[in-house]
Enzyme design. Sequence first.
Site, PDB file in Angstrom:
ATOM      1  N   GLY A   1      23.003  32.840  68.785  1.00 38.33           N
ATOM      2  CA  GLY A   1      22.221  34.068  68.861  1.00 38.33           C
ATOM      3  C   GLY A   1      20.763  33.784  68.555  1.00 38.33           C
ATOM      4  N   GLU A   2      20.088  34.770  67.980  1.00 40.63           N
ATOM      5  CA  GLU A   2      18.681  34.661  67.585  1.00 40.63           C
ATOM      6  C   GLU A   2      17.721  34.589  68.776  1.00 40.63           C
ATOM      7  OE1 GLU A   2      18.042  31.332  64.968  1.00 40.63           O
ATOM      8  OE2 GLU A   2      19.690  31.882  63.639  1.00 40.63           O
ATOM      9  N   GLY A   3      18.245  34.534  70.008  1.00 40.69           N
ATOM     10  CA  GLY A   3      17.393  34.312  71.161  1.00 40.69           C
ATOM     11  C   GLY A   3      17.230  32.844  71.502  1.00 40.69           C
TER      12      GLY A   3
END
Length: 353
Positions: free
Chosen positions: A308-310
């Site tokens: 996640g987190e981009g």
Amino acid sequence: MMENLRIALLEKIGNKTKPMGSLGRLEEIALQIGLLQESLSPKLSKPTVLIFAGDHGAANEPISAFPQAVTAQMVFNFLRGGAAINVFARQADLSFKVVDCGVCFDFTFHPEVNSIHFIDAKIGFGTRSYFIEPAMSEEECKIAFERAAQLIEKLYLEGTNIVIFGEMGIGNTSSSSLIFSKIFGREVTDFIGRGTGLNDDGYLIKVDLLQQAAKRTSLRLNAIEALREYGGFEIAMMAGAFLAAHSRRMLILVDGFIATAAFAVAHSLNKNLSEACIFSHTSAEKGHELVLQLLEQKPLLSLGLRLGEGTGAVLAYPIVENAVNFLCEMASFGESGVSVSKASESAFMTKKS
């Protein structure tokens, strides 16, 4: 008008000093961005990573390998520059901002909160537990969309035309699995993965709990109902931001499983949303490949990521950047003096037609 632009872009791409179609997906991306920006010479301006953070009331149940407190701890890690997304964003020279959509922590006046990178859009201190009631009210959902639109409008006025969507929220793979289940009318088990790395026993507990949560509502819900019943504030704000960014013809890089859940909600509300979106990668999270197939989206990368987190979107950014660069900077046959045969011209015309 748009068809004329498509033809002109295809001609420009086809006349570059290369065999027809030899840059593969880069040619598709260049065409997509040119059409989105309505330009033969598109550009990427002030690319910005937005990390939407929020907590889930359901995370008080054993659906994650990490406790809820980790969400706030990771927000501080982002602000200190120590997370994977920070490392990758620095490498790509990307700006980033952390958006507090509903973290169960009061960041007000905290000495470590840097206003340059931190956006206070808190809707509440986490959602309610979807095991016993809807995660958010109609009003909270509405506020999430409104604040997302305001955020995107501010970026737009500052000159940003490409946004990279990421998130942080303990329990949000579970929330996403339930959203997908209700939007597509499929069993939640089709989408449940190990999230933050649950062991076999933890995974089975998660499956049992989410099956119970799914039974609280009907098999299929519309997108907003699914979001309200099971979503997080970070997913709601992302969905609103997708719609707002599309309305401003901004390019959107979609990260992984959770970002795709937000896209699925937004796409249900605007079927043209895909024209602005590039899906960065196929997550290792179970169900992501299925969801991408259901949404008819083709991701750029497959690296076994599930952070996640981009992070996946930031890793894909240089590919997108190079698609724009080749379209705008690569010489054509006419400019370079490189000869092209009549056979090549014929092949181009056949493909174009």
